[in-house]
Design an enzyme around this catalytic site. Structure first.
Site, PDB file in Angstrom:
ATOM      1  N   GLU A 282       0.814  -1.221   0.000  1.00  0.00           N
ATOM      2  CA  GLU A 282       0.000   0.000   0.000  1.00  0.00           C
ATOM      3  C   GLU A 282       0.843   1.265   0.000  1.00  0.00           C
ATOM      4  O   GLU A 282       0.414   2.304  -0.484  1.00  0.00           O
ATOM      5  CB  GLU A 282      -0.954   0.019   1.209  1.00  0.00           C
ATOM      6  CG  GLU A 282      -2.220  -0.768   0.948  1.00  0.00           C
ATOM      7  CD  GLU A 282      -3.305  -0.569   2.002  1.00  0.00           C
ATOM      8  OE1 GLU A 282      -3.116   0.237   2.932  1.00  0.00           O
ATOM      9  OE2 GLU A 282      -4.332  -1.250   1.892  1.00  0.00           O
ATOM     10  N   HIS A 303      10.370 -26.469   0.182  1.00  0.00           N
ATOM     11  CA  HIS A 303       9.809 -27.660  -0.464  1.00  0.00           C
ATOM     12  C   HIS A 303       8.627 -27.297  -1.353  1.00  0.00           C
ATOM     13  O   HIS A 303       7.855 -28.156  -1.735  1.00  0.00           O
ATOM     14  CB  HIS A 303       9.403 -28.684   0.610  1.00  0.00           C
ATOM     15  CG  HIS A 303      10.578 -29.098   1.439  1.00  0.00           C
ATOM     16  ND1 HIS A 303      11.344 -30.206   1.151  1.00  0.00           N
ATOM     17  CD2 HIS A 303      11.154 -28.519   2.531  1.00  0.00           C
ATOM     18  CE1 HIS A 303      12.326 -30.302   2.034  1.00  0.00           C
ATOM     19  NE2 HIS A 303      12.237 -29.285   2.885  1.00  0.00           N
ATOM     20  N   LYS A 415     -14.036  -0.546  -3.042  1.00  0.00           N
ATOM     21  CA  LYS A 415     -15.064  -0.191  -2.047  1.00  0.00           C
ATOM     22  C   LYS A 415     -16.248   0.474  -2.762  1.00  0.00           C
ATOM     23  O   LYS A 415     -17.408   0.190  -2.481  1.00  0.00           O
ATOM     24  CB  LYS A 415     -14.500   0.754  -0.978  1.00  0.00           C
ATOM     25  CG  LYS A 415     -13.426   0.131  -0.077  1.00  0.00           C
ATOM     26  CD  LYS A 415     -13.050   1.052   1.088  1.00  0.00           C
ATOM     27  CE  LYS A 415     -11.928   0.487   1.918  1.00  0.00           C
ATOM     28  NZ  LYS A 415     -11.449   1.356   2.970  1.00  0.00           N
TER      29      LYS A 415
HETATM   30  O1  PA5 Z   1      -3.523   0.957   5.960  1.00  0.00           O
HETATM   31  C1  PA5 Z   1      -4.617   1.397   5.627  1.00  0.00           C
HETATM   32  O2  PA5 Z   1      -4.854   2.613   5.663  1.00  0.00           O
HETATM   33  C2  PA5 Z   1      -5.745   0.472   5.211  1.00  0.00           C
HETATM   34  O3  PA5 Z   1      -5.318  -0.824   5.053  1.00  0.00           O
HETATM   35  C3  PA5 Z   1      -6.854   0.484   6.251  1.00  0.00           C
HETATM   36  O4  PA5 Z   1      -6.302   0.145   7.486  1.00  0.00           O
HETATM   37  C4  PA5 Z   1      -7.975  -0.487   5.899  1.00  0.00           C
HETATM   38  O5  PA5 Z   1      -8.503  -0.190   4.641  1.00  0.00           O
HETATM   39  C5  PA5 Z   1      -9.091  -0.427   6.927  1.00  0.00           C
HETATM   40  O6  PA5 Z   1      -9.602   0.852   7.021  1.00  0.00           O
HETATM   41  P1  PA5 Z   1     -10.343   1.383   8.313  1.00  0.00           P
HETATM   42  O7  PA5 Z   1      -9.390   1.306   9.458  1.00  0.00           O
HETATM   43  O8  PA5 Z   1     -10.753   2.767   7.977  1.00  0.00           O
HETATM   44  O9  PA5 Z   1     -11.533   0.483   8.538  1.00  0.00           O
END
Ligand code: PA5
Length: 424
Positions: A282, A303, A415
């Protein structure tokens, strides 16, 4: 923690130093962030291990909710809101839960929408006899994540009102809709500082509250992170593990090596690998750039993918991660099947170390690039060091790649489409 790279990374110290020097202005910025010790900056997560107020809030709430009868901490969150917690829990307890059925409290993680898993959780929750046996923690920075909210609704509907009113904690951004709803309903809320993104939040109440509820030592976790943060602010670049590791990954990336395999020689560290996958995926995967993080477990994956790693395309830089074992189990001297030589009376940890060193020697023979991290032990302190090291490495690496390390605009895409489909 011992971090080694010279010769094995297949780059000269000169090359690394040259790239590392590009990072000096950014290092200066991070030093400023540390000096300010507040949450005004995108990088402010580096101040979390020093935030006594936040740790004390967590401790006070744990004191209220911790009971001798506690059996389950239900941790509801996804991505950055649960992967760090799971990394620490699994390393020290979770991996062993199946063979330690009587060890409590246990953590149950609800992240994706798995109808099969949730229906079994509902059945389990129905068997709870006393509210003191459970704590529910829902974690969402935005409060708008479909998976988290739907998992939470099912859990809340399955437990009695007393549990909802007394054994439920929300962790979110102060002022998010989730926070506001929860405070209206008198649900205790723990705050995630606004500038701290999900994947940098493990040392905030996101990780600290459930981990402390589960008997993990958060003071040691934070102490490890504190000492590593200071190392990763070192101006002497070759002694700064985050800068060196970032420079090595970057230099290989410029030569077309787009995969970073994290090879763990302790299977219980697999969830740390999954946490790192998100951190790298990310943080860097944008503007057509990025490095693909993979997780391998020694010796299991030798393996399965060992052949590919040794004999396939030379498209990976590996980070080998090991730790000495405190356990003393030995292979019996008088073996029933004496089919493998030199293993009698050997400690299991010694055999695993030999496998790890054998893999490293093979990488050397094949001239494949790797770095090595040897943790002092498998403890909260060592995990704090490792997590902090990797979060700061990612900040430096994002800077070298020229991407915004802290956003994740493309995660929104699925989303939006999901919400459209659900609205039909
Ligand atoms: O690192 C990030 O920002 C994302 O992976 C969020 O943690 C994830 O999408 C979950 O979002 P939220 O904490 O708003 O539910």
């Amino acid at each position: 923690m011992k971090f080694t790279f010279t010769d094995t990374c297949r780059l000269s110290n000169n090359e690394i130093e040259k790239t590392a020097k590009i990072l000096l202005p950014y290092l200066k910025h991070l030093q400023l962030v540390a000096d300010k010790n507040n949450y005004d900056f995108a990088e402010s997560s580096i101040n979390l291990p020093f935030d006594e107020k936040s740790a004390n809030e967590v401790k006070n709430l744990v004191k209220k909710l911790k009971t001798k009868k506690l059996q389950y901490i239900v941790d509801i969150g996804i991505g950055g809101s649960n992967l760090g917690t799971k990394a620490v829990y699994d390393t020290l307890f979770g991996y062993f839960d199946i063979v330690q059925p009587d060890r409590y409290p246990k953590m149950i993680f609800l992240d994706t929408n798995d109808p099969e898993f949730i229906s079994r959780i509902v059945a389990l929750l129905k068997r709870i006899k006393s509210p003191e046996e459970i704590v529910i923690n829902a974690i969402s920075k935005s409060g708008g994540t479909t998976e988290t909210i739907t998992n939470l609704e099912i859990v809340l509907a399955s437990v009695g009102k007393t549990i909802v009113n007394t054994r439920f904690v929300v962790t979110s951004d102060k002022g998010s809709k989730f926070w506001n709803f929860a405070t209206e309903k008198n649900v205790p809320c723990l705050e995630i500082p606004t500038t701290v993104g999900g994947r940098y939040s493990v040392l905030s109440p996101v990780g600290l509250f459930p981990l402390m509820m589960a008997d993990l030592n958060i003071d040691s976790l934070l102490a490890g992170a504190r000492s590593m943060r200071n190392k990763c602010l070192s101006k002497s670049v070759l002694a700064n593990p985050a800068i060196v590791s970032a420079a090595i990954l970057f230099l290989h990336n410029t030569k077309g090596i787009n995969i970073n395999d994290n090879f763990f020689f302790h299977p219980e560290l697999e969830s740390v690998g999954k946490w790192y996958r998100q951190l790298m995926g990310e943080s860097l995967g944008k503007d057509g750039k990025g490095i693909t993080p993979t997780v391998s477990i020694g010796s299991t994956d030798l393996h399965s993918v060992g052949q590919l790693y040794f004999g396939g395309p030379k498209d990976k830089i590996t980070t080998i991660i090991g730790a000495p074992s405190a356990e003393t189990v030995v292979v019996p001297g008088n073996m029933t099947f004496p089919l493998v030589a030199h293993v009698e009376n050997k400690k299991f940890g010694v055999i695993m170390d030999a496998i790890r060193q054998g893999v490293a020697a093979t990488y050397d023979n094949l001239k494949l690039p790797y770095m090595t991290i040897i943790l002092d032990d498998l403890s909260e302190k060592s995990l704090g060091e490792l997590l902090q090291f990797k979060m700061m490495e990612m900040m430096f690496l994002g800077k070298l790649l020229g991407v915004n390390t802290f956003n994740q605009p493309h995660v929104e895409l699925y989303k939006i489409e999901t919400k459209k489909i659900l609205s039909r």
